[in-house]
Design an enzyme around this catalytic site. Sequence first.
Site, PDB file in Angstrom:
ATOM      1  N   CYS A  42      40.640 -15.632 -27.057  1.00 32.15           N
ATOM      2  CA  CYS A  42      41.673 -15.188 -27.858  1.00 32.15           C
ATOM      3  C   CYS A  42      42.718 -16.407 -27.968  1.00 32.15           C
ATOM      4  O   CYS A  42      43.043 -16.613 -29.005  1.00 32.15           O
ATOM      5  CB  CYS A  42      42.540 -14.248 -26.937  1.00 32.15           C
ATOM      6  SG  CYS A  42      41.725 -12.723 -26.293  1.00 32.15           S
ATOM      7  N   LYS A  55      31.889 -11.997 -27.823  1.00 32.92           N
ATOM      8  CA  LYS A  55      33.149 -12.812 -27.534  1.00 32.92           C
ATOM      9  C   LYS A  55      32.628 -13.827 -26.414  1.00 32.92           C
ATOM     10  O   LYS A  55      31.989 -13.745 -25.532  1.00 32.92           O
ATOM     11  CB  LYS A  55      34.288 -12.056 -26.782  1.00 32.92           C
ATOM     12  CG  LYS A  55      35.310 -12.720 -26.383  1.00 32.92           C
ATOM     13  CD  LYS A  55      36.354 -11.658 -25.598  1.00 32.92           C
ATOM     14  CE  LYS A  55      37.788 -12.107 -25.162  1.00 32.92           C
ATOM     15  NZ  LYS A  55      38.416 -11.286 -24.399  1.00 32.92           N
ATOM     16  N   LYS A 109      51.039  -8.702 -29.357  1.00 32.74           N
ATOM     17  CA  LYS A 109      50.408 -10.012 -28.345  1.00 32.74           C
ATOM     18  C   LYS A 109      50.709 -11.412 -28.913  1.00 32.74           C
ATOM     19  O   LYS A 109      50.517 -11.535 -29.719  1.00 32.74           O
ATOM     20  CB  LYS A 109      49.035  -9.650 -27.933  1.00 32.74           C
ATOM     21  CG  LYS A 109      48.234 -10.769 -27.421  1.00 32.74           C
ATOM     22  CD  LYS A 109      46.624 -10.306 -26.990  1.00 32.74           C
ATOM     23  CE  LYS A 109      45.838 -11.607 -26.712  1.00 32.74           C
ATOM     24  NZ  LYS A 109      44.702 -11.294 -26.186  1.00 32.74           N
ATOM     25  N   HIS A 137      40.913  -4.581 -27.040  1.00 35.47           N
ATOM     26  CA  HIS A 137      40.975  -5.426 -25.699  1.00 35.47           C
ATOM     27  C   HIS A 137      40.911  -4.571 -24.299  1.00 35.47           C
ATOM     28  O   HIS A 137      41.750  -3.393 -24.662  1.00 35.47           O
ATOM     29  CB  HIS A 137      41.829  -6.558 -25.602  1.00 35.47           C
ATOM     30  CG  HIS A 137      41.545  -7.794 -25.014  1.00 35.47           C
ATOM     31  ND1 HIS A 137      41.778  -7.500 -23.172  1.00 35.47           N
ATOM     32  CD2 HIS A 137      41.417  -9.071 -24.725  1.00 35.47           C
ATOM     33  CE1 HIS A 137      41.466  -8.723 -22.879  1.00 35.47           C
ATOM     34  NE2 HIS A 137      40.914  -9.559 -23.885  1.00 35.47           N
ATOM     35  N   HIS A 139      50.607 -14.743 -26.564  1.00 33.81           N
ATOM     36  CA  HIS A 139      49.521 -15.404 -26.202  1.00 33.81           C
ATOM     37  C   HIS A 139      49.706 -16.753 -26.669  1.00 33.81           C
ATOM     38  O   HIS A 139      48.582 -17.509 -26.924  1.00 33.81           O
ATOM     39  CB  HIS A 139      48.406 -14.827 -26.323  1.00 33.81           C
ATOM     40  CG  HIS A 139      47.114 -15.093 -25.234  1.00 33.81           C
ATOM     41  ND1 HIS A 139      45.944 -14.853 -25.505  1.00 33.81           N
ATOM     42  CD2 HIS A 139      47.302 -15.734 -24.145  1.00 33.81           C
ATOM     43  CE1 HIS A 139      45.351 -15.314 -24.574  1.00 33.81           C
ATOM     44  NE2 HIS A 139      46.096 -15.896 -23.629  1.00 33.81           N
ATOM     45  N   ASP A 158      42.097  -7.346 -31.332  1.00 33.84           N
ATOM     46  CA  ASP A 158      41.714  -8.149 -30.235  1.00 33.84           C
ATOM     47  C   ASP A 158      40.329  -7.719 -29.700  1.00 33.84           C
ATOM     48  O   ASP A 158      40.079  -6.536 -29.158  1.00 33.84           O
ATOM     49  CB  ASP A 158      42.889  -7.920 -29.033  1.00 33.84           C
ATOM     50  CG  ASP A 158      42.876  -9.093 -28.332  1.00 33.84           C
ATOM     51  OD1 ASP A 158      41.631  -9.748 -28.006  1.00 33.84           O
ATOM     52  OD2 ASP A 158      43.760  -8.989 -27.560  1.00 33.84           O
TER      53      ASP A 158
HETATM   54 CA    CA Z   1      40.529 -11.607 -28.174  1.00 38.96          CA
END
Ligand code: CA
Length: 476
Positions: free
Chosen positions: A87, A323, A143, A247, A145, A47
């Site tokens: 993400c 990002k 994760k 992250h 998500h 991440d």
């Molecule tokens: Ca990410």
Amino acid sequence: MKALLPAAVLTALSACTATTHTAPSGDHTPDRAHAQDPPNLIVILVDDLGYADTGFNGTTDLATPHLDQLAAQGVVCTNAYVTYAVCGPSRAGLITGRYQDRFGANLNPTANPAVPNNGVPTSEQNIAELLAPVGYTSAAVGKWHLGTHPDLRPLERGFDHFFGFLAGGLDYFPENLTLHDLSEVNGAWAWHRTKLVRGDTPIENNTWRTDYLTEELSAEADAFLRDHHTTNPDDPFFLYLAYNAPHTPMQARQRDLDRFPHITDNRRKTYAAMVATVDDGVGMLLDTLNELDLDEDTLIVFLSDNGGATNNGSINAPLRGHKSDFFDGGLRVPFVVRWPGVLPAGTRYDHPVSALDIAATIVDLADAPVAPERPLDGVNLVPYLTGDNTDRPHEALYWYMIERGRLAARIGDLKFIQLEDGTPPMLFDLAADVGEATNLHNARPDDTATLRDRFDVWAEPMVLPLAPGLGTWFPN
Ligand code: CA
């Protein structure tokens, strides 16, 4: 494989089209017959890892010996893209093998479980759902998500096992997890403090096997491999191991920080420790696969869900941006594919590939049915990575932040970017300008127009996000 110097990486990157497939020293003859058997699939997703932040991509201050081992035993894809620069949408594209813009999972969604469609809608199928009919057992670790709504959770979406957390992030130390579950969350970001979940049930912090989240996820992945091998050795598996490291929140154990005395910047040191703990886990999984004699039966893909972020100490050099950007620093990620006996070890592959290709590859290898109304957007990468097919896997790749009018297209080595509606277009030649420094739009307006037209054709069927954004806890 020894870590390459950054200059060597830069040279390899800028030579995008010149050298597509670099043979390693020592010849390797893939065992074609082996490809007849559908392999296990392990996706190791990290991440917000920076493009430059692995040994195989040239880091000079971090240490990733096990990721470098993975690379030395597989193929490093130097032009590998995810489908979005943050993400949630990136994961929706990866897990379905379809551009997330087709089904409205194109915004980082709220984590409020009362909101329908706050992830991949049930009209789509993820990799676990695609592989279930052909006998795969699937586990999601880490994760999620991909939807906190009860209809969208892992056990409802084709996975036989789940151990992790449903929202977009979590604190790394068990003592910080003071909320029982999402029902106790009273605003954005508090989901960072919910307890880990096994299946559908939160677990108590004192039942952790370790004292740090990344290590706990690795331990669970390792246990899944061993349990499956004991109880179900003849059936293939899909392990989706989604670390939330590196992250934010930036949290590391002192003993891992102490591994990096040469890094003086505290944020970079913490990042190095967090990445090192992921690397430890990868090493453990590689050892376990070898111990269980599963190396040649298992296809592993390692990648990051988007580029390095500005707030975690990552480095995306030589790429521009980070990002959330549609420059390559947001979209182009560290990417390794390993399948011993089939894919040539220790090679680099420079044509663009996509996270969309993961689903298409395993579906093709496993001969899993795909509904005609939901065609996959990726391709089986195996013939490309073996060198059997020397064409480009993708002539064109696209990115779309539909609600803001931000868009990008890479066609061949040309990349078109528009940051917002009405802003000046940008055109870059990635073969000559990996850092996207020179805007060629004024010199080559016809190329800009061609890429924009191609984007508009691609974007025509895309839909707006189905759920409100991440910062919204009370959508009404
Ligand atoms: Ca990410």
